[in-house]
Design an enzyme around this catalytic site. Structure first.
Site, PDB file in Angstrom:
ATOM      1  N   ARG A  49       0.818  -1.221   0.000  1.00 12.89           N
ATOM      2  CA  ARG A  49       0.000   0.000   0.000  1.00 12.89           C
ATOM      3  C   ARG A  49       0.848   1.264   0.000  1.00 12.89           C
ATOM      4  NH1 ARG A  49      -5.108  -1.402   3.909  1.00 12.89           N
ATOM      5  NH2 ARG A  49      -5.802  -3.253   2.790  1.00 12.89           N
ATOM      6  N   ASP A 157     -15.586   8.189  10.807  1.00 13.59           N
ATOM      7  CA  ASP A 157     -14.438   7.344  10.449  1.00 13.59           C
ATOM      8  C   ASP A 157     -13.212   8.248  10.391  1.00 13.59           C
ATOM      9  OD1 ASP A 157     -14.369   4.286   9.113  1.00 13.59           O
ATOM     10  OD2 ASP A 157     -12.599   5.500   8.717  1.00 13.59           O
TER      11      ASP A 157
HETATM   12  C1  LIG Z   1     -13.336  -2.950   8.839  1.00 12.43           C
HETATM   13  S1  LIG Z   1     -14.046  -1.335   8.852  1.00 12.43           S
HETATM   14  C2  LIG Z   1     -15.559  -1.669   9.721  1.00 12.43           C
HETATM   15  C3  LIG Z   1     -16.757  -1.013   9.056  1.00 12.43           C
HETATM   16  C4  LIG Z   1     -18.121  -1.317   9.719  1.00 12.43           C
HETATM   17  N1  LIG Z   1     -18.138  -0.853  11.090  1.00 12.43           N
HETATM   18  C5  LIG Z   1     -18.461  -2.788   9.626  1.00 12.43           C
HETATM   19  O1  LIG Z   1     -18.392  -3.488  10.631  1.00 12.43           O
HETATM   20  O2  LIG Z   1     -18.792  -3.251   8.533  1.00 12.43           O
HETATM   21  C6  LIG Z   1     -13.052  -0.507  10.118  1.00 12.43           C
HETATM   22  C7  LIG Z   1     -13.082   1.000   9.997  1.00 12.43           C
HETATM   23  O3  LIG Z   1     -12.490   1.572  11.177  1.00 12.43           O
HETATM   24  C8  LIG Z   1     -11.818   2.759  10.788  1.00 12.43           C
HETATM   25  N2  LIG Z   1     -10.824   3.137  11.800  1.00 12.43           N
HETATM   26  C9  LIG Z   1      -9.637   2.547  12.066  1.00 12.43           C
HETATM   27  N3  LIG Z   1      -8.979   3.234  13.016  1.00 12.43           N
HETATM   28  C10 LIG Z   1      -9.755   4.276  13.362  1.00 12.43           C
HETATM   29  C11 LIG Z   1      -9.614   5.352  14.302  1.00 12.43           C
HETATM   30  N4  LIG Z   1      -8.530   5.502  15.064  1.00 12.43           N
HETATM   31  N5  LIG Z   1     -10.611   6.250  14.382  1.00 12.43           N
HETATM   32  C12 LIG Z   1     -11.722   6.131  13.616  1.00 12.43           C
HETATM   33  N6  LIG Z   1     -11.918   5.145  12.711  1.00 12.43           N
HETATM   34  C13 LIG Z   1     -10.940   4.221  12.589  1.00 12.43           C
HETATM   35  C14 LIG Z   1     -11.218   2.397   9.443  1.00 12.43           C
HETATM   36  O4  LIG Z   1     -10.914   3.539   8.666  1.00 12.43           O
HETATM   37  C15 LIG Z   1     -12.291   1.516   8.813  1.00 12.43           C
HETATM   38  O5  LIG Z   1     -13.101   2.219   7.918  1.00 12.43           O
END
Ligand SMILES: C[S@@+](CC[C@H](N)C(=O)[O-])C[C@H]1O[C@@H](n2cnc3c(N)ncnc32)[C@H](O)[C@@H]1O
Length: 284
Positions: A49, A157
């Protein structure tokens, strides 16, 4: 390529070299800024990435990239964050939570706070929006009077790219196929090119999309009737998880709901919630 003694050396097929020291620097940077704890197994992912970032910036080495981000380039830190996050999601993922929302959370809110007509739900780590739109479809579908309520879904997010897509509410046919056909027909219309689906304004009106790093201060006061924080903390270490759920509990009244991801649990993480179903908790 030739060695000092002139013997032929195999070409390194890799465009860049990611040394142990540089991987450690990147790991520390990502942990500090996002809470995401990258395991050794993520080294290839990081290489793949971030190689794209090096190319885009015309940098020759990961060392230069680390120097650049560590010396404070907010826009590149954002690009690094966007590159590292895992955004996998789907409409009505872990469908039992949405059934619980319609069958248990809503009736409880109606019974306890029907007079105030206020409903607040937080989708923390909403990725490209499938989760908050699924919440909005559930609310609209289960409770026709929601339009007369002060009802809001806060969807946050850290990743600015996924959030922009979430706010557009436009999805590929493949993503849309993950939801039952009747819901797709009811709540989405075809996009301009004909191959995508766009969320109805009625859904969008319920949702406020905001960029928020869960590690930073939170501007909102709550209280939230339900928090969806699913498949987000799986990337965080236990201490970060403890702090996070403690702060979430502070934004919820006793009895309020918390939904977490299918492979997550609050054992040794928070004693402020009690397990009431599959990855479903209520604030004590
Ligand atoms: C795997 S996705 C989950 C999406 C949804 N909640 C679901 O379960 O389908 C995880 C998300 O957490 C976000 N994320 C990771 N670290 C974060 C942080 N420190 N603050 C806010 N969001 C975060 C990522 O950008 C990503 O979009």
């Amino acid at each position: 390529m030739k060695s000092m003694n002139g013997a032929a050396q195999p070409m390194d097929p890799r465009e860049f070299v990611l040394s142990d020291a540089e991987f450690e620097r990147l790991r520390a940077l990502v942990h500090r800024s996002t809470g995401i704890a990258l395991s050794d197994a993520k080294r290839e992912l990081v290489y793949g990435r971030l190689s794209r970032r090096l190319r885009a910036l015309k940098l020759a080495t990961f060392r230069e990239y680390c120097d650049m981000v560590e010396s404070g380039h907010p826009e590149e830190l954002e690009a690094l964050t966007n590159a590292i996050t895992t955004n996998l999601t789907a409409f009505f993922r872990e469908d039992h939570h949405f059934r619980q929302l319609a069958g248990e959370v809503l009736p409880q809110v109606l019974a306890e706070r029907g007079a105030a007509r206020r409903l607040r739900i937080w989708s923390a780590g909403c990725s490209t929006g499938e989760e908050p739109y699924s919440i909005a479809m559930t609310l609209r579908g289960a409770f026709a009077q929601i339009g007369e309520w002060d009802a809001r879904i806060l969807a946050t997010d850290i990743d600015s790219n996924v959030l922009a897509k979430a706010a557009r509410g436009e999805y590929s046919a493949e993503a849309a196929a993950k939801m039952p056909k009747d819901r797709l027909e009811r709540w989405f219309k075809p996009g301009a090119g004909g191959s995508t689906f766009v969320a109805a304004q009625e859904l969008k009106n319920l949702i406020a999309f905001k960029q928020l790093n869960l590690l930073h201060d939170w501007p909102m006061k709550g209280p939230f009737d339900a928090i969806f924080c699913r498949n987000v903390v799986i990337y965080f270490d236990k201490d970060t998880q403890r702090r996070l759920f403690d702060r979430m509990a502070d934004l919820q009244a006793p009895g309020a709901w918390l939904f977490i991801g299918h492979s997550e649990n609050l054992f040794n993480v928070s004693s402020r919630y009690k397990l009431v179903g599959r990855t479903a908790y209520r604030r004590i």
